[in-house]
Design a protein around this motif. Structure first.
Motif, PDB file in Angstrom:
ATOM      1  N   THR A  60      12.199  16.042 -13.157  1.00 16.86           N
ATOM      2  CA  THR A  60      12.369  17.177 -12.261  1.00 16.86           C
ATOM      3  C   THR A  60      13.812  17.634 -12.380  1.00 16.86           C
ATOM      4  OG1 THR A  60      10.719  16.326 -10.708  1.00 16.86           O
ATOM      5  CG2 THR A  60      12.242  17.999  -9.888  1.00 16.86           C
ATOM      6  N   ALA A  61      14.016  18.915 -12.698  1.00 16.63           N
ATOM      7  CA  ALA A  61      15.372  19.450 -12.874  1.00 16.63           C
ATOM      8  C   ALA A  61      15.556  20.652 -11.962  1.00 16.63           C
ATOM      9  CB  ALA A  61      15.608  19.842 -14.328  1.00 16.63           C
ATOM     10  N   LEU A  62      16.687  20.684 -11.266  1.00 14.32           N
ATOM     11  CA  LEU A  62      17.031  21.784 -10.369  1.00 14.32           C
ATOM     12  C   LEU A  62      18.406  22.309 -10.744  1.00 14.32           C
ATOM     13  CD1 LEU A  62      15.910  20.124  -7.021  1.00 14.32           C
ATOM     14  CD2 LEU A  62      14.712  21.956  -8.220  1.00 14.32           C
ATOM     15  N   GLY A  63      18.492  23.621 -11.002  1.00 15.79           N
ATOM     16  CA  GLY A  63      19.764  24.241 -11.329  1.00 15.79           C
ATOM     17  C   GLY A  63      20.537  24.646 -10.096  1.00 15.79           C
ATOM     18  N   ALA A  64      21.731  25.194 -10.323  1.00  9.10           N
ATOM     19  CA  ALA A  64      22.635  25.527  -9.219  1.00  9.10           C
ATOM     20  C   ALA A  64      22.016  26.529  -8.258  1.00  9.10           C
ATOM     21  CB  ALA A  64      23.953  26.060  -9.781  1.00  9.10           C
ATOM     22  N   GLU A  65      21.355  27.561  -8.786  1.00  4.18           N
ATOM     23  CA  GLU A  65      20.776  28.578  -7.907  1.00  4.18           C
ATOM     24  C   GLU A  65      19.684  27.994  -7.023  1.00  4.18           C
ATOM     25  OE1 GLU A  65      18.693  33.016  -8.119  1.00  4.18           O
ATOM     26  OE2 GLU A  65      19.335  31.996  -9.957  1.00  4.18           O
ATOM     27  N   ALA A  66      18.812  27.160  -7.596  1.00  4.75           N
ATOM     28  CA  ALA A  66      17.759  26.534  -6.794  1.00  4.75           C
ATOM     29  C   ALA A  66      18.342  25.603  -5.748  1.00  4.75           C
ATOM     30  CB  ALA A  66      16.798  25.771  -7.708  1.00  4.75           C
ATOM     31  N   LEU A  67      19.374  24.848  -6.097  1.00  6.50           N
ATOM     32  CA  LEU A  67      20.004  23.935  -5.146  1.00  6.50           C
ATOM     33  C   LEU A  67      20.594  24.694  -3.958  1.00  6.50           C
ATOM     34  CD1 LEU A  67      21.776  21.642  -7.756  1.00  6.50           C
ATOM     35  CD2 LEU A  67      19.891  20.955  -6.275  1.00  6.50           C
ATOM     36  N   GLU A  68      21.206  25.842  -4.238  1.00  5.13           N
ATOM     37  CA  GLU A  68      21.805  26.630  -3.166  1.00  5.13           C
ATOM     38  C   GLU A  68      20.743  27.329  -2.322  1.00  5.13           C
ATOM     39  OE1 GLU A  68      24.354  29.153  -5.386  1.00  5.13           O
ATOM     40  OE2 GLU A  68      25.879  27.608  -5.738  1.00  5.13           O
ATOM     41  N   THR A  69      19.749  27.920  -2.972  1.00  6.42           N
ATOM     42  CA  THR A  69      18.692  28.621  -2.245  1.00  6.42           C
ATOM     43  C   THR A  69      17.927  27.672  -1.330  1.00  6.42           C
ATOM     44  OG1 THR A  69      18.432  30.241  -4.013  1.00  6.42           O
ATOM     45  CG2 THR A  69      16.581  29.969  -2.495  1.00  6.42           C
ATOM     46  N   ARG A  70      17.643  26.468  -1.809  1.00  5.13           N
ATOM     47  CA  ARG A  70      16.822  25.512  -1.065  1.00  5.13           C
ATOM     48  C   ARG A  70      17.653  24.568  -0.198  1.00  5.13           C
ATOM     49  NH1 ARG A  70      12.723  24.178  -6.202  1.00  5.13           N
ATOM     50  NH2 ARG A  70      12.642  26.367  -6.909  1.00  5.13           N
ATOM     51  N   GLN A  71      18.963  24.823  -0.121  1.00  2.00           N
ATOM     52  CA  GLN A  71      19.849  24.052   0.761  1.00  2.00           C
ATOM     53  C   GLN A  71      19.756  22.549   0.487  1.00  2.00           C
ATOM     54  OE1 GLN A  71      22.092  25.369   3.311  1.00  2.00           O
ATOM     55  NE2 GLN A  71      21.706  27.156   2.019  1.00  2.00           N
ATOM     56  N   ILE A  72      19.879  22.171  -0.790  1.00  2.00           N
ATOM     57  CA  ILE A  72      19.903  20.753  -1.162  1.00  2.00           C
ATOM     58  C   ILE A  72      21.329  20.261  -0.960  1.00  2.00           C
ATOM     59  CG2 ILE A  72      19.322  19.057  -2.930  1.00  2.00           C
ATOM     60  CD1 ILE A  72      16.967  20.774  -2.028  1.00  2.00           C
ATOM     61  N   THR A  73      21.621  19.800   0.237  1.00  2.00           N
ATOM     62  CA  THR A  73      22.981  19.394   0.590  1.00  2.00           C
ATOM     63  C   THR A  73      23.149  17.891   0.695  1.00  2.00           C
ATOM     64  OG1 THR A  73      22.448  19.675   2.945  1.00  2.00           O
ATOM     65  CG2 THR A  73      23.417  21.563   1.792  1.00  2.00           C
ATOM     66  N   ASP A  74      22.075  17.133   0.546  1.00  2.00           N
ATOM     67  CA  ASP A  74      22.171  15.676   0.515  1.00  2.00           C
ATOM     68  C   ASP A  74      20.971  15.132  -0.244  1.00  2.00           C
ATOM     69  OD1 ASP A  74      20.016  15.766   2.320  1.00  2.00           O
ATOM     70  OD2 ASP A  74      21.355  15.641   4.041  1.00  2.00           O
ATOM     71  N   VAL A  75      21.009  13.835  -0.515  1.00  2.00           N
ATOM     72  CA  VAL A  75      19.944  13.248  -1.324  1.00  2.00           C
ATOM     73  C   VAL A  75      18.617  13.271  -0.580  1.00  2.00           C
ATOM     74  CG1 VAL A  75      20.355  10.866  -0.555  1.00  2.00           C
ATOM     75  CG2 VAL A  75      19.393  11.283  -2.831  1.00  2.00           C
ATOM     76  N   VAL A  76      18.650  13.279   0.771  1.00  4.00           N
ATOM     77  CA  VAL A  76      17.415  13.330   1.550  1.00  4.00           C
ATOM     78  C   VAL A  76      16.646  14.613   1.256  1.00  4.00           C
ATOM     79  CG1 VAL A  76      16.466  13.365   3.892  1.00  4.00           C
ATOM     80  CG2 VAL A  76      18.388  11.863   3.362  1.00  4.00           C
ATOM     81  N   ALA A  77      17.366  15.726   1.073  1.00  6.28           N
ATOM     82  CA  ALA A  77      16.715  17.018   0.840  1.00  6.28           C
ATOM     83  C   ALA A  77      15.965  17.056  -0.484  1.00  6.28           C
ATOM     84  CB  ALA A  77      17.754  18.139   0.890  1.00  6.28           C
ATOM     85  N   LEU A  78      16.284  16.161  -1.418  1.00  3.04           N
ATOM     86  CA  LEU A  78      15.571  16.131  -2.694  1.00  3.04           C
ATOM     87  C   LEU A  78      14.109  15.736  -2.530  1.00  3.04           C
ATOM     88  CD1 LEU A  78      18.143  14.540  -5.177  1.00  3.04           C
ATOM     89  CD2 LEU A  78      17.226  16.857  -5.258  1.00  3.04           C
ATOM     90  N   GLN A  79      13.758  15.100  -1.393  1.00  2.00           N
ATOM     91  CA  GLN A  79      12.375  14.676  -1.182  1.00  2.00           C
ATOM     92  C   GLN A  79      11.406  15.844  -1.233  1.00  2.00           C
ATOM     93  OE1 GLN A  79      12.051  11.050   1.810  1.00  2.00           O
ATOM     94  NE2 GLN A  79      13.395  12.623   2.644  1.00  2.00           N
TER      95      GLN A  79
END
Length: 736
Positions: A60-79
């Protein structure tokens, strides 16, 4: 045929039937002539840049735009993005489970089952992981054993964080954010050239959640709210181009975090005579009675130096050097009550050095892609913990005493590895690799019980050797579809539990088989991946708390995991996209005899009147800790192009999880029922991408679900943590 084999072979059969349909759809798509589709994703999972659809592994790969849009701000959010990923919390540490294989050991010095890397440097402490999340270019999650390329402590998989590099032109951005629970934050980044061959990036982040999720109901409590959080940190990155195409990349990362963790009670004490002592207690989510000042303070510094040297047109040498300095102070109310029974004050510190060399080659007209590597790791960990225990509240004739544990634990590891992919034909490729790993752990722990050393054992040392091979094959059934099969082994180091009387445990070993299919259909409008997997685990490491609060580690003799994982990305219309993924699995103890602390007081401690085999209960057939039978993630995105060039993006997503057992002997308090979560995101991007406005709501229904569990023998009670409730906020970014 067993259920396990039926599921595995059924998934393989389904995979084998897909290629013909995939090829027919692909041909029809090519005839349509449409150019809209899912863009190519490049990953470095195999320590070289490759199209994700060409890598014979589940990624599973997430780029910078997806990380920002989906508010991946900690490892918990990766779930909510990675199927089979479960992130829990105990004692302020993140416990990561992937495909049913869990990290459940928290005394400080043990190794995880999911290896985490920042810019190629292994992270030994779970509390340091979030230091990378403010400046991310990409996140890659590899599921399954990765023992050949990544070595020790990758039995469940690998999470790679790749940070942004300095740009060739002057550019920067500043983001301000606000959220509920009195959350405010600011972060920024600027980068650009210092000369023709030198580039610099500097970034910083500050965020403060001043109102904690949990309300402290104790009268006169030192803290009215718990689970507050403050993070401050920064990073400097320098890239230097050298003659001949060589390059040096330098990184310095600093993180200072401060939070107020809490232990809550999931139910009343099992012992009727203890219940009045703990009264009052709240068993409702996000409420607790606590009389102890909570603290989890971490200061973390990391230096990374990466040197890339092209030795020829087809051979590159890479050196990755890492140094980490970690300091942590943890204060926690262990009894989850306003009565002063058990509190913990623990200080951790460590210094870690690692060095890796990779020689990458592409030979015989690119038919053979090879890597040869060397790795060295040295970790010096020390801790000192005090746990005052006032038994007079339970037994009036007794008095208070102090239980403390301290001492160093040193870990050293070195390994050599090689891995090769050979193209037999234009469509058929074979893989083979192997790694030799040597690990050594040394400990000298002192256990002080009310001033007396009850652990007079001398310093001890143990070492282990392991061979972790990989064999596989992949075949392109069409231009954009591929079948693969992999056989791998993984190894997780043994060691000594940091808060026990020289409690040693054996390495954890895993053997895995994965068969998968990857394809793009309909002119790249649809990307579909599916894989069936089966793992055999020997000596699975399982933590238990005994007596006052000693953390010991046992080895479950055998465990089995098997299942099917699938992911789908689809361009449903020009501006409408769907992403979905999920895993269905069976993860159970196959052979595990262990003491059951739920039976009676002292059932796992020094005062257990039973001896030998009589002390053991059978956990065989029970689910592995943090291993739900299914998880699924579904997301839908729609963007609206505005007149003048701006864009509005809307995204909704859901996470579904089956029942989670947090202990090998489950009880109502140690179980989390099936649950689902929903998140929503909205963003506006101005013409030219100069301004970005974002809004979000996470856990829309305010679902209360457990993220951690611990049976606390001192009070005979189920305790743990609740995951974050509903959170919402907004942020604004200005780019220049």
């Amino acid at each position: 045929m067993t259920t396990k084999m039926a599921l595995l072979y059924g998934s393989i059969g389904m995979i084998m039937m897909i290629p013909s349909a995939a090829q027919a759809q692909q041909t029809a798509a090519e005839d349509s002539g449409s150019s809209v589709g899912i863009p190519e994703i490049v990953v470095t999972a195999q320590k070289r840049a490759e199209n994700i659809q060409k890598v014979p592994a589940t990624i599973t790969a997430l780029g910078a735009e997806a990380l920002e849009t989906r508010q991946i701000t900690d490892v918990v959010a990766l779930q909510s993005q990675v199927p089979g990923l479960v992130v829990g919390e105990t004692f302020g540490a993140s416990l990561i489970s992937l495909r049913g294989i869990s990290t459940g050991v928290t005394s400080g010095a043990e190794d995880p089952s999911v290896a985490t890397h920042i810019n190629g440097v292994y992270q030994p402490r779970s509390r340091t992981i979030d230091s990378a999340l403010a400046d991310l270019e990409r996140v890659e999650v590899l599921a399954g054993p990765q023992g050949t390329l990544y070595g020790r402590n990758a039995t469940a998989g690998v999470i790679n964080y790749i940070l942004k590099r300095p740009g060739d032109s002057l550019q920067g951005e500043v983001t301000g954010s606000v959220g509920n629970y009195e959350t405010l934050g600011i972060k920024g980044r600027i980068s650009g050239p210092l000369s023709d061959n030198i580039r610099l990036l500097v970034s910083g982040v500050y965020e403060n959640r001043d109102k904690g999720f949990t309300k402290n109901l104790a009268p006169g409590a030192p803290q009215s709210r718990l689970q507050t959080n403050r993070i401050a940190g920064g990073r400097a990155a320098l890239d230097v181009d050298l003659p001949g195409g060589a390059e040096i990349q330098l990184d310095a990362i600093y993180l200072d975090s401060k939070s107020t963790p809490t232990t809550v009670a999931f139910g009343a004490s099992q012992e009727a005579f203890i219940q009045p002592v703990l009264n009052p207690q709240s068993f409702r989510p996000f409420e607790v009675y606590s009389n102890y000042r909570s603290l989890d303070r971490t200061k973390y510094l990391q230096f990374i130096a990466t040197i890339n040297i092209p030795l020829s047109d087809n051979v590159d040498l890479r050196s990755i050097t890492g140094y980490q300095r970690f300091r942590n102070h943890l204060r926690l109310d262990g009894d989850a009550s306003a009565t002063a029974i058990v509190e913990s004050d623990i200080r951790f510190r460590s210094n870690t050095f690692s060095q890796e060399f990779n020689l990458n080659a592409s030979l015989f007209d690119d038919k053979l892609k090879s890597i040869v590597g060397l790795f060295y790791y040295n970790d010096k960990f020390n801790h000192k913990g005090n746990s005052p225990f006032d038994t007079s509240a339970i037994f009036p004739t007794s008095s208070a005493f102090n239980f403390s544990v301290e001492g160093p634990i040193k870990g050293e590891s070195y390994s050599v590895f090689t891995d090769h992919t050979y193209s037999v034909t234009d469509r058929l490729r074979l893989q083979a690799g192997i790694r030799y790993n040597h690990d050594k752990k040394t400990a000298a722990t002192n256990v002080i019980f009310d001033g007396f050393d009850v652990c007079p054992a001398p310093p001890a040392s143990k070492s282990w050797n392991s061979w972790t091979p990989r064999f596989g094959a992949q075949y392109d059934v069409a231009d954009n579809s591929m079948l693969y099969a992999q056989y791998t082994k993984g190894f997780k180091a043994g060691g000594f539990a940091a808060s026990s009387c020289m409690d040693d445990f054996e390495p954890e070993k895993i053997t895995g088989v994965e068969v998968g299919f990857k394809a793009k259909f309909l002119d790249n409008r649809v990307m579909f991946n599916i894989a069936g997997f089966s793992y055999r685990i020997k000596d699975l490491q399982v933590q238990k708390v005994v007596d006052v609060g000693t953390l010991v580690v046992d080895n479950a003799a055998r465990a089995k995991v098997y299942g099917v994982e699938a992911s789908l990305q689809a361009q449903l219309a020009e501006h409408l996209r769907l992403d979905a993924s999920g895993v269905v699995q069976s993860a159970k103890y196959d052979d595990f005899l262990n003491c059951n602390q739920l039976l009676f007081i002292g059932a796992c401690g020094a005062f257990d009147p039973r001896t030998g085999a009589d002390r053991l209960s059978d956990a065989s057939g029970n689910r592995l800790n943090r291993a739900p039978p299914y998880t699924a993630n579904v997301g839908l995105e729609y963007d609206v192009m505005l007149n003048g060039g701006g864009k509005i993006l809307l995204r909704g997503e859901s996470l579904f999880s089956g029942r989670v057992d947090y202990a090998e002997f489950p009880s109502p308090g140690s179980r989390q029922k099936p649950y689902s979560l929903q998140n929503a995101f909205l963003s506006y991007t101005s013409p030219g991408d100069r301004f970005v406005l974002r809004g979000y709501v996470k856990n829309i229904a305010n679902k209360a679900y457990k993220s951690g569990y611990l049976f606390f023998p001192a009070t005979r009670q189920d305790t743990g943590q609740w995951a974050p409730p509903r959170t919402f906020g907004a942020e604004a970014t200005v780019k220049f």
